[in-house]
Design an enzyme around this catalytic site. Structure first.
Site, PDB file in Angstrom:
ATOM      1  N   ASP A   1      -1.886   5.237  -6.353  1.00  0.00           N
ATOM      2  CA  ASP A   1      -2.093   4.473  -5.127  1.00  0.00           C
ATOM      3  C   ASP A   1      -2.219   2.982  -5.429  1.00  0.00           C
ATOM      4  O   ASP A   1      -3.159   2.559  -6.101  1.00  0.00           O
ATOM      5  CB  ASP A   1      -3.350   4.978  -4.420  1.00  0.00           C
ATOM      6  CG  ASP A   1      -3.603   4.278  -3.095  1.00  0.00           C
ATOM      7  OD1 ASP A   1      -2.636   3.792  -2.481  1.00  0.00           O
ATOM      8  OD2 ASP A   1      -4.768   4.205  -2.670  1.00  0.00           O
TER       9      ASP A   1
ATOM     10  N   ASP B   1       0.830  -1.210   0.000  1.00  0.00           N
ATOM     11  CA  ASP B   1       0.000   0.000   0.000  1.00  0.00           C
ATOM     12  C   ASP B   1       0.864   1.261   0.000  1.00  0.00           C
ATOM     13  O   ASP B   1       1.431   1.649   1.022  1.00  0.00           O
ATOM     14  CB  ASP B   1      -0.906  -0.019   1.237  1.00  0.00           C
ATOM     15  CG  ASP B   1      -1.933   1.101   1.225  1.00  0.00           C
ATOM     16  OD1 ASP B   1      -1.970   1.877   0.253  1.00  0.00           O
ATOM     17  OD2 ASP B   1      -2.721   1.188   2.189  1.00  0.00           O
TER      18      ASP B   1
END
Length: 443
Positions: free
Chosen positions: A321, A105
């Site tokens: 992201d 992440d």
């Protein structure tokens, strides 16, 4: 007899050496300080010159040391087989090291694993038992690290005694949560040169509780955000100021993977198409990796999207992201994109798969994706990112494909998710503040 022979040999060698030194003159090379070769350098310029030369030398020494270490190399694959829309890596935590499957992440600062500490914590697929690791060092709740530095990572004010660990209640944008205590731990990583290395003193969350769909079938999260406390910060400081990844197709099986690499990308993993480079704005939306998008085109047509959508100062802007699956666009940009693509899907039956939060889905069993024009994201400076069509007309179920965009509301930060990024090699240069990318099979 042997001793006598050895002594005779030694005496003979000494005599020969003595004769040789008498007959031959020694070599002499003159040495002078470099400043004596310059025309009367001033003290200021002399120090300036010394500093410049020494800094260059130190830089070369550092580069050689880092190149000998090699970069850190970690597996990276799709969570498709696990029923997850994330990408997973495996990390080795503690002493002795234990393996955990974690969500990769780039939007998260905290690296954490499911953990038991003094009997607290639920039993999950894999759990880290803190007391069994000789390198586990809890962060005290009275320390400045806890009260000040980790406040942005949701450290709690609970502190009954100085020996009490620093607790956290880490919240994610999607409503997911992880709760536990902060600690410093040792990680073991494989290197690109085939050896292994340890990273000591890395901040880790020992999570006794976690809840969220994004954590399904995972043992924790690998926080790669641009932050002093993320895994990225420590790893890039050791292996050089770059990290890169290549995301395989999101429907790939677990035996198909690529790598997350800290340090320069080995030449064997680079792709034949030339890599494109754009600015990476590291300070406008911290700790996220902001990119300067100025528009979206479909085919040869630039969509009519107001400039403020891309302007951070007007509550817009865009981030890349790996923790988000779909691509989120501010409402006005979302409407422009889906209506622009829908015009090329006229005659294709629209369907609504149950439980799928995507608005535009189609029965594409008889549809040739090549009929869909190329969608492109345009960066400031002229660089263009043109994802594969299957990255924005994505597989939802057999025979059904959906436009992989979600309205983020107004105003909103735009997010380019991991499906849009798939089958490209991405390199984040944190020193030069650049983002490089190129198409790749990631195999």
């Amino acid at each position: 007899m042997k001793t006598t022979t050895m002594l005779l040999c030694l005496i003979t060698m000494l005599l020969i050496a003595s004769a040789y030194s008498d007959e031959q003159a020694g070599m002499r090379i003159g040495m002078a300080h470099r400043d004596t070769l310059s025309p009367k350098p001033t003290p200021f310029h002399r120090i300036e010159d010394i500093m410049g030369m020494d800094q260059k030398r130190h830089g070369l020494i550092s580069q050689k040391i880092k190149s000998k270490k090699g970069g850190a190399k970690m597996s990276l694959g799709s969570g498709f087989d696990f029923g997850a829309a994330q990408y997973f890596s495996e990390i080795m935590v503690g002493t002795p090291a234990k393996k955990f499957r974690v969500v990769v992440d780039t939007g998260s600062e905290l690296t954490w694993v499911n953990c038991r500490f003094h009997g607290q914590g639920k039993e999950t697929r894999e759990v880290f038992r803190a007391e069994e690791s000789s390198s586990f060092r809890k962060v005290g709740c009275k320390t400045k690290t806890c009260t000040d530095d980790l406040s942005r990572l949701f450290s709690l004010a609970i502190c009954p005694t100085p020996r009490t660990p620093c607790s956290y209640d880490y919240r994610y944008a999607d409503g997911s949560v992880a709760q536990g205590v902060f600690a410093k731990e040792t990680f073991t990583v494989g290197l690109t040169n085939g050896s292994v290395a340890t990273i000591r003193g890395l901040l880790i969350g020992c999570s006794s509780y976690s809840n969220g769909g994004g954590f399904r079938q995972a043992d924790g999260v690998l926080g790669l955000a641009f932050s002093d406390y993320s895994f990225t910060s420590k790893a890039t400081n050791i292996f050089g100021g770059k990290f890169s990844y290549c995301l395989v197709d999101h429907t790939s099986n677990k035996n198909i993977s690529n790598y997350l690499i800290f340090g320069s990308v080995p030449s064997s993993t680079t792709t034949s198409p030339a890599r494109l480079t754009a600015q990476l704005d590291l300070n406008v939306l911290p700790p996220f990796y902001a990119i300067n998008i100025v528009g979206i085109s479909i085919g040869d047509t630039m969509l009519n999207i107001p400039p403020q959508v891309w302007d951070v100062n007007k509550s817009g802007g865009t981030i890349l992201d790996s923790g988000s699956s779909l691509t989120f666009l501010a409402d006005v940009a979302y409407k422009a994109v889906v209506s622009g693509l829908e015009r090329h899907l006229v005659g294709v039956k629209r369907v609504k798969p149950e439980g799928l939060p995507i608005e535009y889905c189609y029965d594409t069993s008889k549809f040739d994706e090549k009929k869909l024009p190329q969608l492109s994201f345009h960066f400031k400076g002229g660089t263009r990112f043109a994802p594969y069509r299957r990255s924005y007309l994505i597989d939802a179920e057999p025979g059904v494909r959906c436009l992989g965009f979600v309205s983020a509301g107004t105003p909103a930060t735009n997010v380019i998710g991991n499906i849009m990024q798939q089958n490209h090699l991405w390199e984040f240069d944190l020193v030069a503040s650049t983002l490089s990318f190129s198409p790749s099979t990631c195999l």
